[in-house]
Scaffold this motif. Structure first.
Motif, mmCIF file in Angstrom:
data_model
loop_
_atom_site.group_PDB
_atom_site.id
_atom_site.type_symbol
_atom_site.label_atom_id
_atom_site.label_comp_id
_atom_site.label_asym_id
_atom_site.label_seq_id
_atom_site.Cartn_x
_atom_site.Cartn_y
_atom_site.Cartn_z
ATOM 1 N N THR A 167 0.842 -1.183 0.000
ATOM 2 C CA THR A 167 0.000 0.000 0.000
ATOM 3 C C THR A 167 0.886 1.246 0.000
ATOM 4 O O THR A 167 2.094 1.168 0.225
ATOM 5 C CB THR A 167 -0.922 0.023 1.234
ATOM 6 O OG1 THR A 167 -0.115 0.079 2.401
ATOM 7 C CG2 THR A 167 -1.810 -1.201 1.272
ATOM 8 N N ARG A 168 0.273 2.373 -0.245
ATOM 9 C CA ARG A 168 1.017 3.628 -0.328
ATOM 10 C C ARG A 168 1.780 3.921 0.959
ATOM 11 O O ARG A 168 2.951 4.280 0.948
ATOM 12 C CB ARG A 168 0.035 4.777 -0.622
ATOM 13 C CG ARG A 168 0.688 6.129 -0.800
ATOM 14 C CD ARG A 168 -0.359 7.189 -1.054
ATOM 15 N NE ARG A 168 -1.148 7.489 0.127
ATOM 16 C CZ ARG A 168 -0.788 8.389 1.051
ATOM 17 N NH1 ARG A 168 0.318 9.052 0.924
ATOM 18 N NH2 ARG A 168 -1.555 8.619 2.086
ATOM 19 N N TYR A 179 6.768 3.850 4.338
ATOM 20 C CA TYR A 179 7.508 3.453 5.535
ATOM 21 C C TYR A 179 8.856 2.849 5.157
ATOM 22 O O TYR A 179 9.885 3.235 5.713
ATOM 23 C CB TYR A 179 6.696 2.458 6.378
ATOM 24 C CG TYR A 179 7.492 1.909 7.539
ATOM 25 C CD1 TYR A 179 7.739 2.690 8.661
ATOM 26 C CD2 TYR A 179 8.030 0.636 7.499
ATOM 27 C CE1 TYR A 179 8.490 2.205 9.715
ATOM 28 C CE2 TYR A 179 8.780 0.144 8.547
ATOM 29 C CZ TYR A 179 9.007 0.935 9.655
ATOM 30 O OH TYR A 179 9.765 0.455 10.692
ATOM 31 N N THR A 180 8.860 1.899 4.239
ATOM 32 C CA THR A 180 10.116 1.225 3.906
ATOM 33 C C THR A 180 11.082 2.136 3.145
ATOM 34 O O THR A 180 12.291 2.046 3.347
ATOM 35 C CB THR A 180 9.863 -0.049 3.075
ATOM 36 O OG1 THR A 180 9.113 0.297 1.917
ATOM 37 C CG2 THR A 180 9.164 -1.099 3.889
ATOM 38 N N ALA A 184 -0.955 -5.331 5.151
ATOM 39 C CA ALA A 184 -1.462 -4.364 4.177
ATOM 40 C C ALA A 184 -2.785 -3.744 4.623
ATOM 41 O O ALA A 184 -3.011 -2.544 4.417
ATOM 42 C CB ALA A 184 -1.633 -5.042 2.818
ATOM 43 N N MET A 185 -3.659 -4.537 5.257
ATOM 44 C CA MET A 185 -4.945 -4.010 5.733
ATOM 45 C C MET A 185 -4.729 -2.944 6.809
ATOM 46 O O MET A 185 -5.448 -1.955 6.865
ATOM 47 C CB MET A 185 -5.813 -5.136 6.300
ATOM 48 C CG MET A 185 -6.182 -6.189 5.303
ATOM 49 S SD MET A 185 -7.396 -5.611 4.134
ATOM 50 C CE MET A 185 -8.867 -5.815 5.067
ATOM 51 N N ASP A 193 -4.053 4.784 6.630
ATOM 52 C CA ASP A 193 -4.082 5.811 5.592
ATOM 53 C C ASP A 193 -5.463 6.463 5.519
ATOM 54 O O ASP A 193 -5.595 7.695 5.486
ATOM 55 C CB ASP A 193 -3.714 5.191 4.242
ATOM 56 C CG ASP A 193 -3.367 6.229 3.196
ATOM 57 O OD1 ASP A 193 -3.179 7.409 3.558
ATOM 58 O OD2 ASP A 193 -3.259 5.852 2.012
ATOM 59 N N ARG A 194 -6.532 5.646 5.535
ATOM 60 C CA ARG A 194 -7.892 6.199 5.509
ATOM 61 C C ARG A 194 -8.207 6.975 6.780
ATOM 62 O O ARG A 194 -8.903 7.991 6.734
ATOM 63 C CB ARG A 194 -8.921 5.088 5.317
ATOM 64 C CG ARG A 194 -9.013 4.607 3.897
ATOM 65 C CD ARG A 194 -10.143 3.624 3.687
ATOM 66 N NE ARG A 194 -9.863 2.385 4.404
ATOM 67 C CZ ARG A 194 -10.666 1.854 5.319
ATOM 68 N NH1 ARG A 194 -11.802 2.418 5.638
ATOM 69 N NH2 ARG A 194 -10.337 0.729 5.929
ATOM 70 N N LEU A 195 -7.697 6.506 7.921
ATOM 71 C CA LEU A 195 -7.931 7.197 9.188
ATOM 72 C C LEU A 195 -7.318 8.592 9.169
ATOM 73 O O LEU A 195 -7.963 9.568 9.535
ATOM 74 C CB LEU A 195 -7.358 6.385 10.349
ATOM 75 C CG LEU A 195 -7.458 7.006 11.743
ATOM 76 C CD1 LEU A 195 -8.901 7.007 12.219
ATOM 77 C CD2 LEU A 195 -6.580 6.268 12.728
#
Length: 183
Positions: free
Chosen positions: A4-5, A10-11, A96-97, A103-105
């Motif tokens: 995910t974005r 992060y990495t 990933a979830m 991200d949505r939060l």
């Protein structure tokens, strides 16, 4: 599997930046997100058994995973509560979830909170962070029907940080909107 974005950020950016900022020799020492737990308590479940199922359905829409019903551990006569009665729902997000939910939060839900001043800077002492949301309709997945009750939810972000300073540095790197200090 596609990252995910936020996981890619992060990495690629956050982990090297934190390793330098926290002066850590090994990249494996850098704090990271372990899991996010969403928890909803339903006090109407004592009188209406369908209330828990409604909250489970909405929590499934918000998280993208099937929640688990939480049962009462002991009977409390004053609350008309019996042991084994369903009184809430919870879901644990990893991988990933977890990054997709965070991200949505950050980008969608928290800006919709009424009179939002930022989140408090208080962690739990072990590098984890709790957020209480009073109304789950801030999430775009929830269709607000007049017949349904709105509930609050607790969001726990657990990190691998050993101290609050390291955990706070990680959460700030993800651009979580904290309150501005008055100093």
């Amino acid at each position: 599997m596609n990252k995910t974005r936020l996981a890619k950020k992060y990495t690629d950016e956050i982990r090297p930046q934190l390793q330098e900022q926290l002066q850590m020799d090994n990249v494996m020492m850098v704090p990271e997100l372990q899991k996010i737990v969403l928890n909803v308590g339903v006090k109407e479940a004592v009188s209406d058994s369908k209330a828990v199922q409604e909250s489970v359905d909405i929590l499934a829409k918000i998280s993208g995973q099937r929640p688990v019903k939480r049962l009462a551990r002991k009977s409390i006569a004053g609350f008309k509560l019996r042991e084994g009665m369903a009184i809430g729902a919870m879901v644990t997000l990893r991988g990933a979830m977890m990054y997709e939910f965070l991200d949505r939060l950050i980008t969608l839900a928290l800006p919709k909170v009424r009179d939002f001043q930022g989140l408090p800077l208080k962690l739990d002492g072990r590098g984890s962070y709790n957020i209480g949301i009073k109304d789950w309709t801030v999430f775009p997945e929830v269709d607000f029907d007049l017949g349904k009750k709105t509930h609050g939810m607790n969001i726990t972000i657990q990190t691998s940080a050993k101290t609050d300073e390291h955990g706070l540095a990680l959460l700030k790197a993800f651009n979580i909107p904290f309150r501005k200090s008055k100093n």
